[in-house]
Design an enzyme around this catalytic site. Structure first.
Site, short mmCIF file in Angstrom:
data_model
loop_
_atom_site.label_atom_id
_atom_site.label_comp_id
_atom_site.label_asym_id
_atom_site.label_seq_id
_atom_site.Cartn_x
_atom_site.Cartn_y
_atom_site.Cartn_z
N ASP A 56 0.82 -1.22 0.00
CA ASP A 56 0.00 0.00 0.00
C ASP A 56 0.85 1.27 0.00
O ASP A 56 0.52 2.24 -0.67
CB ASP A 56 -0.91 0.05 1.24
CG ASP A 56 -2.24 -0.68 1.01
OD1 ASP A 56 -2.40 -1.29 -0.06
OD2 ASP A 56 -3.09 -0.62 1.91
N HIS A 89 -14.04 4.75 2.74
CA HIS A 89 -13.34 4.10 3.85
C HIS A 89 -13.49 4.92 5.13
O HIS A 89 -13.51 6.15 5.09
CB HIS A 89 -11.85 3.94 3.53
CG HIS A 89 -11.58 3.18 2.26
ND1 HIS A 89 -11.49 3.81 1.03
CD2 HIS A 89 -11.42 1.86 2.03
CE1 HIS A 89 -11.26 2.89 0.10
NE2 HIS A 89 -11.22 1.70 0.67
N HIS A 136 -6.07 8.11 6.93
CA HIS A 136 -5.70 6.84 7.57
C HIS A 136 -4.39 6.91 8.36
O HIS A 136 -4.15 6.04 9.20
CB HIS A 136 -5.55 5.72 6.53
CG HIS A 136 -6.83 5.38 5.83
ND1 HIS A 136 -7.98 5.02 6.50
CD2 HIS A 136 -7.14 5.35 4.50
CE1 HIS A 136 -8.95 4.77 5.62
NE2 HIS A 136 -8.47 4.96 4.41
N ASP A 145 -15.79 9.67 2.47
CA ASP A 145 -14.92 8.70 1.79
C ASP A 145 -15.54 7.31 1.96
O ASP A 145 -16.23 7.06 2.95
CB ASP A 145 -13.54 8.74 2.44
CG ASP A 145 -12.45 8.08 1.63
OD1 ASP A 145 -11.65 8.80 1.00
OD2 ASP A 145 -12.38 6.82 1.65
N ASP A 147 -14.22 7.57 -3.55
CA ASP A 147 -14.06 6.16 -3.91
C ASP A 147 -15.32 5.34 -3.64
O ASP A 147 -15.32 4.12 -3.82
CB ASP A 147 -12.84 5.53 -3.20
CG ASP A 147 -12.66 6.02 -1.77
OD1 ASP A 147 -13.58 6.66 -1.24
OD2 ASP A 147 -11.60 5.76 -1.19
#
Ligand SMILES: [Zn+2]
Length: 387
Positions: free
Chosen positions: A87, A167, A129, A165, A254
């Site tokens: 990632d 996430h 994140h 988002d 996203d």
């Protein structure tokens, strides 16, 4: 105020990594093409200082990022800090690129405190994140946490942070989980199905911060109408009750139907409505200060530039009707796209297959809202609100 510098494009893990900064230059170009962005709107960000990065991160972590940034090579054991992974691969200049993205959000905060503007957009930000001592989910430095801590220190303002988002914004939630002066709201695809696995209804803050974290984990395949219903049920109520001095919103896109990294079914209808509603509410609730940031979004040319042009129109109070995208823009960017690009700003409903079992998804999300209402009886969550 639109924070931008071509140096933002240096935030690139590798040529084929899904987090592709081309979306920033393509968005800027599209907003200009629609006549929404003039050179006067564009303000270059300054890099975050080490002290500012340490508002969000441990000195040890910042020091490590600086060291590996020089060589662009992995060192022993850095995977434990989320670096050198699939990632978040290491690249040369990583510190400078990430410090500039964070600096954009800090510059926005600074300009608002100095009363040079009341609204600003930093599309390179929203790196929600990144944690205190680790990188995560393509995020090296957490611009949001640094900017909120900076604002708290400089002004004492109460901050409402809202994100849509796909996430969950775990890094931001963790930073303010015990802080009653920063209210965190996230409406995301449920962690039962998607990275990072957190953001459940019962995560509501702790200690003095109990009751200032709200999570709305949505079912996979959530569409415009259901996501908006949740957004409208929750966000105005929080504004009314919490009375923030500033709103910071994260606009990862996203959750779009075409995005390859999540399972949601939003279209430009949702992404046009969210910032327009925020714009109305920031005025209607007398908050009057707003920083919007970017976030995820992995259809770098077919989705992100259109969605973030809609976002910029709302932040800058400009009306924007659907129009064909100019041939110039298409000629400039389509050669870099793996697929044919849409010809219109707004998605057309017939481009998307109907959602299977839609009623089940809608019911699951309503059940989640009901569970949330039970956790927060005083908020009286439900569709309403000014404007
Ligand atoms: Zn995301």
């Amino acid at each position: 105020m639109f924070l931008y510098d071509d140096a933002y494009l240096q935030y690139q893990f590798s040529p084929d990594h899904p987090f592709n900064p081309v979306r920033l230059s393509a968005t800027r170009d599209l907003a200009e093409n629609f006549g929404l962005l003039s050179p006067d709107d564009v303000i270059p960000p300054r890099p975050a200082t080490i002290d500012e990065l340490e508002l969000a991160h441990s000195p040890h972590y910042v020091d490590l990022v600086r060291r590996i940034s020089v060589t662009g090579k992995k060192t022993y054991g850095i995977e434990r800090l989320g670096l050198g992974t699939e990632d978040n691969p290491v690249f040369r200049g990583m510190h400078e690129a990430a410090a500039l993205a964070a600096g954009g959000t800090l510059t926005a905060a600074e300009k608002i405190v100095a009363q040079q503007t009341s609204r600003a957009l930093n599309l390179a930000g929203g790196l929600h994140h990144a944690g205190h001592g680790h990188a995560s989910g393509f995020c090296i430095y957490n611009d949001v946490v640094a900017a909120i801590r900076w604002l708290r220190r400089e002004t004492g303002w109460r901050v409402l942070y809202v994100e849509t988002d796909a996430h969950h914004g775990d890094g931001v939630q963790d930073a303010f989980y015990r802080d009653p002066e920063v209210f965190f709201v996230s409406l995301h695809e449920s962690g039962a199905f998607l990275f990072p696995g957190t953001g459940h209804v019962d995560e509501i803050g702790e200690g003095a911060g109990l009751g200032t974290t709200v999570n709305v984990p949505l079912a996979p395949a959530t569409d415009d109408a259901s996501w908006l219903e949740a957004f409208q049920s929750v966000v105005p109520r929080v504004m009314e009750r919490f009375q923030p001095d500033i709103v910071i919103s994260q606009h990862g896109c996203d959750g779009h139907y075409w995005d390859p990294l999540a399972d949601m079914c939003a279209t430009t209808t949702f992404y046009a409505a969210v910032p327009r509603l925020l714009s109305q509410w920031v005025d209607a609730y007398g908050i009057n200060r707003w920083i919007a940031v970017g976030g995820g979004g992995y259809q770098s040319l077919s989705v992100v530039p259109r969605v973030w042009t809609l976002l910029w129109a709302a932040v800058s109070r400009q009306d924007l009707q659907d129009r064909p995208i100019s041939p110039d823009w298409l000629a400039a960017w389509e050669p870099q796209s793996p697929s044919r690009l849409p010809r219109h700003l707004m998605d057309e409903p017939e481009q998307f297959p109907p959602i299977r079992d839609r009623q089940r998804m809608v019911k699951a999300n309503r059940d989640t809202l009901a569970a949330l209402a039970q956790q927060f009886p005083e908020m009286r969550f439900g569709v309403s609100g000014k404007a």
